[in-house]
Design an enzyme around this catalytic site. Structure first.
Site, PDB file in Angstrom:
ATOM      1  N   SER A 101      -4.294  13.180  -3.883  1.00  0.00           N
ATOM      2  CA  SER A 101      -4.108  14.248  -2.891  1.00  0.00           C
ATOM      3  C   SER A 101      -4.881  15.476  -3.363  1.00  0.00           C
ATOM      4  CB  SER A 101      -2.623  14.614  -2.797  1.00  0.00           C
ATOM      5  OG  SER A 101      -2.441  15.834  -2.082  1.00  0.00           O
ATOM      6  N   TYR A 103       5.695  16.617  -6.037  1.00  0.00           N
ATOM      7  CA  TYR A 103       4.668  15.757  -5.422  1.00  0.00           C
ATOM      8  C   TYR A 103       3.303  16.016  -6.063  1.00  0.00           C
ATOM      9  CZ  TYR A 103       1.496  13.954  -1.824  1.00  0.00           C
ATOM     10  OH  TYR A 103       0.495  13.292  -1.153  1.00  0.00           O
TER      11      TYR A 103
HETATM   12  P1  NDP Z   1       2.610   7.505   5.909  1.00  0.00           P
HETATM   13  O1  NDP Z   1       3.996   7.924   5.628  1.00  0.00           O
HETATM   14  O2  NDP Z   1       2.035   7.739   7.246  1.00  0.00           O
HETATM   15  O3  NDP Z   1       2.452   5.937   5.555  1.00  0.00           O
HETATM   16  C1  NDP Z   1       2.901   5.514   4.317  1.00  0.00           C
HETATM   17  C2  NDP Z   1       2.638   4.056   4.149  1.00  0.00           C
HETATM   18  O4  NDP Z   1       3.094   3.684   2.844  1.00  0.00           O
HETATM   19  C3  NDP Z   1       3.384   3.200   5.136  1.00  0.00           C
HETATM   20  O5  NDP Z   1       2.641   2.036   5.391  1.00  0.00           O
HETATM   21  C4  NDP Z   1       4.665   2.874   4.375  1.00  0.00           C
HETATM   22  O6  NDP Z   1       5.232   1.634   4.784  1.00  0.00           O
HETATM   23  C5  NDP Z   1       4.138   2.740   2.975  1.00  0.00           C
HETATM   24  N1  NDP Z   1       5.158   2.986   1.962  1.00  0.00           N
HETATM   25  C6  NDP Z   1       5.918   4.089   1.807  1.00  0.00           C
HETATM   26  N2  NDP Z   1       6.768   3.906   0.784  1.00  0.00           N
HETATM   27  C7  NDP Z   1       6.508   2.654   0.300  1.00  0.00           C
HETATM   28  C8  NDP Z   1       7.057   1.887  -0.733  1.00  0.00           C
HETATM   29  N3  NDP Z   1       8.046   2.337  -1.486  1.00  0.00           N
HETATM   30  N4  NDP Z   1       6.561   0.657  -0.954  1.00  0.00           N
HETATM   31  C9  NDP Z   1       5.576   0.142  -0.176  1.00  0.00           C
HETATM   32  N5  NDP Z   1       5.031   0.827   0.823  1.00  0.00           N
HETATM   33  C10 NDP Z   1       5.497   2.072   1.063  1.00  0.00           C
HETATM   34  O7  NDP Z   1       1.719   8.205   4.771  1.00  0.00           O
HETATM   35  P2  NDP Z   1       0.184   8.629   4.766  1.00  0.00           P
HETATM   36  O8  NDP Z   1      -0.630   7.568   5.371  1.00  0.00           O
HETATM   37  O9  NDP Z   1       0.101  10.005   5.260  1.00  0.00           O
HETATM   38  O10 NDP Z   1      -0.078   8.685   3.184  1.00  0.00           O
HETATM   39  C11 NDP Z   1      -0.644   7.606   2.474  1.00  0.00           C
HETATM   40  C12 NDP Z   1      -1.034   8.114   1.099  1.00  0.00           C
HETATM   41  O11 NDP Z   1      -1.911   9.233   1.227  1.00  0.00           O
HETATM   42  C13 NDP Z   1       0.125   8.577   0.236  1.00  0.00           C
HETATM   43  O12 NDP Z   1      -0.102   8.205  -1.105  1.00  0.00           O
HETATM   44  C14 NDP Z   1       0.073  10.081   0.383  1.00  0.00           C
HETATM   45  O13 NDP Z   1       0.643  10.743  -0.722  1.00  0.00           O
HETATM   46  C15 NDP Z   1      -1.422  10.305   0.477  1.00  0.00           C
HETATM   47  N6  NDP Z   1      -1.799  11.566   1.104  1.00  0.00           N
HETATM   48  C16 NDP Z   1      -1.571  11.786   2.443  1.00  0.00           C
HETATM   49  C17 NDP Z   1      -1.951  12.983   3.009  1.00  0.00           C
HETATM   50  C18 NDP Z   1      -1.754  13.297   4.453  1.00  0.00           C
HETATM   51  O14 NDP Z   1      -2.024  14.444   4.858  1.00  0.00           O
HETATM   52  N7  NDP Z   1      -1.320  12.350   5.299  1.00  0.00           N
HETATM   53  C19 NDP Z   1      -2.560  14.054   2.197  1.00  0.00           C
HETATM   54  C20 NDP Z   1      -2.754  13.704   0.821  1.00  0.00           C
HETATM   55  C21 NDP Z   1      -2.383  12.511   0.314  1.00  0.00           C
HETATM   56  P3  NDP Z   1       6.776   1.539   5.233  1.00  0.00           P
HETATM   57  O15 NDP Z   1       6.894   2.232   6.542  1.00  0.00           O
HETATM   58  O16 NDP Z   1       7.028   0.076   5.313  1.00  0.00           O
HETATM   59  O17 NDP Z   1       7.571   2.218   4.161  1.00  0.00           O
END
Ligand code: NDP
Length: 263
Positions: free
Chosen positions: A158, A172
């Site tokens: 991030s 975070y």
């Molecule tokens: P979302 O919440 O939109 O999606 C998260 C995804 O990760 C889903 O597919 C979810 O599946 C899965 N997930 C969450 N927890 C778990 C778990 N314990 N085990 C397996 N799968 C899991 O998040 P984003 O797409 O926004 O974020 C993705 C990554 O990008 C993260 O690492 C986040 O920190 C990073 N990020 C995002 C930013 C943003 O602005 N969106 C900015 C900076 C970094 P399920 O629904 O099945 O749990």
């Protein structure tokens, strides 16, 4: 296959370094958001893709159907990245179904829950540690054992892994600094196998975790030189590039996809 002793940069000019055909990939947290965009793009570029999820089984299966309908190969596995045994079992299942080896690991699963020291609950702190840090460690540890030489580990960090630039984001932000630290160490650990390890650092990307609506989103957009949220696909484009043979000399890097926010 690249061997540990060959030089992947020393290739004939006509070698196709922009192709992922015959590569296998695992994307953690691939059911929606940035992970889903990465899975789709890797499959579009020719890789066979396994995705994991923790709760969104229907979303994961819908994505698999979409990729398959477009002629790609994908499947979904329930594996909570925050549970060590489940994370390891998910990797083992993915590798087995991908034919016994892995070329590309995208550590995307992550959660963001904010609050200042003194107010953020212990459980919330621990859960972020479990998914964002321990999950990345145990998943990668299991994956690299079956990774072919010349493989790719791509960690989704991030912009808060560069600077903890807003109050309430210490826990975070710390987890994403940890991801960047692991990236640098693993780049050295895995270099002898020509496996590259990099962190892709999104800024504000429009997903369910970060909806582009309301006052908070308006404030964020004022801080972004490009004046808008990024789309998951714009992060996936960098991930897919780092996965290519063309990216063979990029390792240990933290690369922002943030619309210029930290410029
Ligand atoms: P979302 O919440 O939109 O999606 C998260 C995804 O990760 C889903 O597919 C979810 O599946 C899965 N997930 C969450 N927890 C778990 C778990 N314990 N085990 C397996 N799968 C899991 O998040 P984003 O797409 O926004 O974020 C993705 C990554 O990008 C993260 O690492 C986040 O920190 C990073 N990020 C995002 C930013 C943003 O602005 N969106 C900015 C900076 C970094 P399920 O629904 O099945 O749990």
């Amino acid at each position: 296959m690249t061997t540990a002793n060959s030089d992947p940069g020393d290739r004939p000019m006509n070698t196709d370094v922009f192709n992922l055909a015959s590569k296998t990939a695992l994307v953690t947290g691939g059911s929606r958001g940035i992970g889903a965009a990465c899975a789709k793009l890797l499959a579009e570029r020719g890789a066979s893709v396994a995705i994991t999820y923790s709760r969104s089984a229907e979303r994961a299966e819908a994505l698999v159907s979409e990729i398959t309908a477009a002629g790609g190969l994908a499947f979904a596995i329930a594996a909570d990245a925050g549970e060590v045994d489940a994370a390891k079992a998910g990797v083992a299942q993915a590798i087995d179904r991908l034919g016994g080896h892995l070329d590309i690991l995208v550590n995307n699963a992550g959660i963001a829950e904010h609050g200042p020291i003194g107010l953020l609950s212990d459980d919330t702190f621990e859960r972020q540690m479990d998914i964002n840090v321990r999950g990345v460690w145990y998943t990668t540890s299991a994956a690299v054992a079956a990774m072919r030489d010349g493989g790719r580990v791509i960690n989704i960090g991030s912009f808060l892994g560069e600077r903890v630039s807003a109050p309430g984001t210490s826990a975070y932000g710390m987890t994403k600094h940890a991801v960047a630290g692991l990236t640098k160490g693993w780049a050295r650990d895995l270099a002898a196998r020509q496996i590259t390890v990099n962190t892709v650092e999104p800024g504000s990307i429009e997903t369910e975790a970060n909806p582009n609506e309301g006052e908070r989103a308006a404030m964020i957009k004022m801080m972004v030189p490009l004046g808008r949220y990024g789309q998951p696909r714009e992060v996936a484009e960098l991930v897919a590039f780092l996965a290519l043979p063309a990216a063979s000399y990029i390792t240990g890097a933290q690369i922002l996809v943030d619309g210029g926010m930290l410029a």
